[in-house]
Design a protein around this motif. Sequence first.
Motif, PDB file in Angstrom:
ATOM      1  N   GLN A 172      54.788  38.204  46.166  1.00  0.00           N
ATOM      2  CA  GLN A 172      54.305  39.165  45.173  1.00  0.00           C
ATOM      3  C   GLN A 172      53.232  38.521  44.327  1.00  0.00           C
ATOM      4  N   GLY A 173      52.417  39.363  43.809  1.00  0.00           N
ATOM      5  CA  GLY A 173      51.399  38.853  42.897  1.00  0.00           C
ATOM      6  C   GLY A 173      51.004  39.961  41.953  1.00  0.00           C
ATOM      7  N   ILE A 174      50.235  39.586  40.934  1.00  0.00           N
ATOM      8  CA  ILE A 174      49.783  40.608  39.996  1.00  0.00           C
ATOM      9  C   ILE A 174      48.267  40.640  39.995  1.00  0.00           C
ATOM     10  N   ILE A 175      47.779  41.778  39.657  1.00  0.00           N
ATOM     11  CA  ILE A 175      46.333  41.941  39.602  1.00  0.00           C
ATOM     12  C   ILE A 175      46.020  42.902  38.474  1.00  0.00           C
ATOM     13  N   GLU A 176      44.917  42.615  37.815  1.00  0.00           N
ATOM     14  CA  GLU A 176      44.555  43.517  36.733  1.00  0.00           C
ATOM     15  C   GLU A 176      44.054  44.832  37.299  1.00  0.00           C
ATOM     16  N   THR A 177      44.335  45.868  36.564  1.00  0.00           N
ATOM     17  CA  THR A 177      44.024  47.206  37.081  1.00  0.00           C
ATOM     18  C   THR A 177      42.538  47.383  37.368  1.00  0.00           C
ATOM     19  N   GLY A 229      50.281  34.125  37.229  1.00  0.00           N
ATOM     20  CA  GLY A 229      49.084  34.412  36.438  1.00  0.00           C
ATOM     21  C   GLY A 229      48.038  35.098  37.284  1.00  0.00           C
ATOM     22  N   VAL A 230      46.929  35.413  36.654  1.00  0.00           N
ATOM     23  CA  VAL A 230      45.850  36.067  37.376  1.00  0.00           C
ATOM     24  C   VAL A 230      44.864  35.015  37.867  1.00  0.00           C
ATOM     25  N   VAL A 231      44.026  35.455  38.744  1.00  0.00           N
ATOM     26  CA  VAL A 231      42.986  34.564  39.244  1.00  0.00           C
ATOM     27  C   VAL A 231      41.815  34.598  38.270  1.00  0.00           C
ATOM     28  N   PRO A 232      41.381  33.443  37.812  1.00  0.00           N
ATOM     29  CA  PRO A 232      40.330  33.453  36.771  1.00  0.00           C
ATOM     30  C   PRO A 232      39.024  34.031  37.267  1.00  0.00           C
ATOM     31  N   THR A 233      38.708  33.759  38.516  1.00  0.00           N
ATOM     32  CA  THR A 233      37.422  34.228  39.015  1.00  0.00           C
ATOM     33  C   THR A 233      37.535  35.590  39.673  1.00  0.00           C
ATOM     34  N   ALA A 234      38.612  36.253  39.389  1.00  0.00           N
ATOM     35  CA  ALA A 234      38.787  37.550  40.037  1.00  0.00           C
ATOM     36  C   ALA A 234      37.670  38.506  39.668  1.00  0.00           C
ATOM     37  N   ALA A 235      37.199  38.383  38.463  1.00  0.00           N
ATOM     38  CA  ALA A 235      36.156  39.316  38.037  1.00  0.00           C
ATOM     39  C   ALA A 235      34.908  39.155  38.893  1.00  0.00           C
TER      40      ALA A 235
END
Lengths: 517, 218
Positions: free
Chosen positions: B6-11, B197-203
């Motif tokens: 499982q993982g989380i991702i910002e909407t 946590g989220v991936v910092p470079t996801a943006a």
Amino acid sequence: METTTQQPQGQPPPVAEKLNPELVQLLNLESVKTRADSLFKAISRILEDFDAYGRTNTSPKWQDILGQYSMVNLELFNIVEEVKKVSKAFVVLPKNVNAENAQILPVMLSSKLLPEMEADDNVKREQLLQGVQNLPVPMQIEKLKERINLIAFACESAEKVLADTRKAYGFGARQGPSMLPTMDKGQVAKIQEQESMLRAAVNDGAGTRLPPDQRQITTALPPHLVDVLFVNDAGKNALPVAANNINSQGNTMQAQFMGRSAASPSNANFDTARSPLPYSNSPQSAGMLNAPSPQQQQQQLQQQQRSKLMQLPQHQQQLLAQQQQLRQSSMQALGQSQMPSLHDLQAQQKFQSLHGQQHQMPYSQSMGHQQYQARQLSGGHIQHGMSQGQLNPAMNRHLNQFSGGANSAMFTSAQGSPSSQMLPNMSSMQSQTLNPRMQQYGVSGTNAQRGHASQMLGDQMFNNSGMMQTQQSQQPQQQQQQQQQQQQGGYGNMQTNQQNLQPNMLQNPQQRHQNPQ
Amino acid sequence: MECVVQGIIETQHVEALEILLQGLCGVQRERLRVHELTLKSVPNLGVVSSEVRLLCDLDQQPEPTWTVKHVGGAMRGAGADQISVMVRTMIESKVSKNALRMFYSLGYKLDHELLKVGFAFHFQRAAQISVSVSSVNKMPKIHAIDEAVPVTPGMQIVVVTAPATPENYGEVAAAVSSFCEFLAPLVHLSKPFISTGVVPTAAAAAASLMSDGGGTTL
């Protein structure tokens, strides 16, 4: 026809848009055309001759025909050879002309586009020249050139943007982004907290549980749940609400049924650890139904229970019937299968109860259900739905027990309490001999496997008849119930000893199977 | 048995993830709208209370389909620590809509319910892998689906799962973890109870996925 004007050279000339004058000479199209023409004339002459032969019905001379044919053949061959020599520069399709190709060749040779292609072409041309069709041609050309320049410029700038972004994010470089965007601590903490909430919700359901007081169904059910969670006639929802406290768990089902029988005097039978659901609290009643008066409610309940009885599977009905029979008289031999006998009628009349509610029912051999045995012990008359008398409150109580279906929790409690009520009475009412007898039956129940089934039961029947005689004089309803209880107890299904339950269950089917002979 | 991460991702990055998944999986995405009811048995019906989940897929036509799912304990031990996915027993079966009533009459009680809304991809890549991205909603009133609110409005959960058997769970685990590497630019995936946590470079990754790539005409 025999004149060959010129020998064609061997080398294929270079292909040009317009036929090279050399090539033209090589091909000597003129002469080929002339020769083809003369060949055509010769062939048509021969065909006319054949026509004449056919009309005049004279047969031609075979040698003449052959001679003409070979001449024509040779000429054709020569023409084709000449064309082949220069056709190395061209790709020719179809290679040969025969019957199949001849029709389509003119179409293939024409340079006019097919109709669809032509329409397509026109549409595209229109699009292109939209604004400028009315201008003179040089201006059209100018405008088109401008357009091309604009597009080229846009493409270049887009490429620049792409290159810049690549540099900024370091995608082009091999070692990845040089500057990692960092998040401040506050953000990290917030994200962490949200994440744990989300993960907990998905895996454990934390944060999604409703407090107990909010667990009543108050809003309309979504469509997929509407027919899943049924609502019974009284308007109560059959959904057992989740109880967070462990103690009351076993009572939820009871509570349902207690709710149903709220108006009956039988509440004492059930555990009262949890109060019955007050009718007004039911969500449906709040908006949709008028709460019926208690009497109506009881009638409703009785009707429901009656209808429930009627819906019972047949073997259960037969079991009920069987119990009634046994109560009436244990003279009914086990060996009898479905038919009630005159014997039974007499016995029944003899022991007609005050209520007059027993009915003769076919004897079923499929007994073996623990719960029905429990019901026997509790006594009372369980009425078959088909042939009704009046229901009395005592009946009601037992109907309640019965309509609960297969809920073991309820039945164990129902079983426990009536028997506890009954046993003291029995011991007080009966002579001493009966008690040991009952115990004996209990014992014999466990050992039934050893004895021959019919023998043992015969024994019990005999004993039962003895019992019946002693009890005949006792009139009160209570006693009668016990009487019936004992008869049934004598039948070998004594339930006072819980341990006998299981063996009895096993035995009874055995006994039944052995009986029809 | 299943292998699950499982993982989380910002909407805000969900759309980019969808594009990435579309490209990786090669199948059409399926809408996911599942009403999940978790039922718990009462303690005196067994040594420990057992939990069973009933999933109602609300998107199916013409009738919503029900599935019963039992999730068991995860594999533990040194071997399990070396595997980067969680391997746990899981039994799933399609049932009729009477299942809920049956469980209630067996003595199970509703523990909690969730509504998951999102999308999922099911495809085959060395194992039958399912990836689902969904926002988890809770209901303020029991069974009130229309009033569901997200548990965490800005965040959605990504679940990658693949069924396995005791004989082949090693390969399935490897397949799942190698697939997860492809998703690394956007989402960190891990065993279910471990926070990542989220991936910092996801943006940045999302931006590059969302851009048109120069294919537009002016």
